[in-house]
Design an enzyme around this catalytic site. Structure first.
Site, mmCIF file in Angstrom:
data_model
loop_
_atom_site.group_PDB
_atom_site.id
_atom_site.type_symbol
_atom_site.label_atom_id
_atom_site.label_comp_id
_atom_site.label_asym_id
_atom_site.label_seq_id
_atom_site.Cartn_x
_atom_site.Cartn_y
_atom_site.Cartn_z
ATOM 1 N N GLY A 1 0.779 -1.236 0.000
ATOM 2 C CA GLY A 1 0.000 0.000 0.000
ATOM 3 C C GLY A 1 0.803 1.273 0.000
ATOM 4 N N ASP B 1 3.651 1.894 -1.132
ATOM 5 C CA ASP B 1 4.379 2.122 -2.381
ATOM 6 C C ASP B 1 3.469 2.607 -3.507
ATOM 7 O OD1 ASP B 1 6.601 1.111 -1.129
ATOM 8 O OD2 ASP B 1 6.663 -0.769 -2.249
ATOM 9 N N ARG C 1 -0.529 2.694 -3.519
ATOM 10 C CA ARG C 1 -1.976 2.898 -3.385
ATOM 11 C C ARG C 1 -2.486 4.152 -4.098
ATOM 12 N NH1 ARG C 1 -5.511 0.449 -0.223
ATOM 13 N NH2 ARG C 1 -3.965 -0.255 1.268
ATOM 14 N N GLY D 1 -14.122 -2.851 10.998
ATOM 15 C CA GLY D 1 -14.406 -3.874 11.996
ATOM 16 C C GLY D 1 -14.126 -5.286 11.517
ATOM 17 N N GLU E 1 -0.107 -13.000 1.549
ATOM 18 C CA GLU E 1 -0.952 -12.954 0.355
ATOM 19 C C GLU E 1 -0.321 -13.723 -0.797
ATOM 20 O OE1 GLU E 1 -1.997 -8.975 -0.855
ATOM 21 O OE2 GLU E 1 -3.012 -8.567 1.035
#
Length: 191
Positions: free
Chosen positions: A19, A21, A23, A51, A85
């Site tokens: 993120g 780098d 987003r 949440g 991931e």
């Protein structure tokens, strides 16, 4: 929501990236181009509800996607989330035929495969934290090697918008999207 080409899949594309780098630049433009083309894309900032527990939601989203795009950037391996991931993505590639398309954003694929430069430094930090013989780190290295060995798109100093258009075209081909035929003078449709 666009329907996915594989039964039981919710998302057309899952985007894996670091993120900090990407987003607000390359990834934002890629997401908008995919969305504009009708490709239902999982992007954590768009799909995660406040949440939600992050890890299970991300892992499930990977399992429910037809295609995973991994955007390898300089700091990708500094994030344990990113490493989890990529490991899950490569596991799904082997087990469920997930299509994996890497983008090498200002990094060389050899760096991803072999743990060179910034990737080597980050992996060394993870080894010192978890232990050199850690199964977790071994799994991450194996996943990086496999993903870095896939044919993808390198981008060092080229035109990002041109690359994004090529990616969208490739995704549309993978999803076997063909434009719908609409008659010239539709009847019964309000303007």
């Amino acid at each position: 929501m666009a329907s996915s080409s594989k039964p039981g899949r919710i998302y057309d594309v899952f985007l894996s990236f670091r993120g900090t780098d990407l987003r607000n630049n390359f990834l934002g433009h890629l997401y908008k181009a995919l969305d504009k083309s009708g490709v239902y894309t999982f992007l954590d900032s768009e799909e995660l509800r406040k949440g939600d527990e992050i890890s299970p939601v991300l892992m499930k989203a990977i399992e429910q996607s037809c295609i995973a795009i991994i955007v390898f950037s300089e700091d990708y391996t500094s994030s344990q989330w990113c490493l989890e991931e990529v490991a899950k993505i490569m596991e799904c590639k082997e087990q469920t035929d997930l299509t994996v398309l890497p983008v090498f954003y200002k990094v060389d694929p050899r760096e991803v495969r072999g743990g060179r430069q910034s990737y080597g430094k980050a992996l060394s930090k993870h080894e010192s934290k978890f232990g050199k013989d850690s199964e977790k780190v071994k799994r991450w290295k194996k996943a990086l090697f496999s993903a870095g060995s896939l044919s993808g798109w390198p981008l060092s100093d080229g035109d990002e918008s041109e690359l994004i258009q090529r990616i969208v075209k490739e995704i549309s081909t993978h999803l076997d999207r063909s434009p719908l035929h609409v008659v010239k003078h539709p009847v019964g449709i309000d303007s």
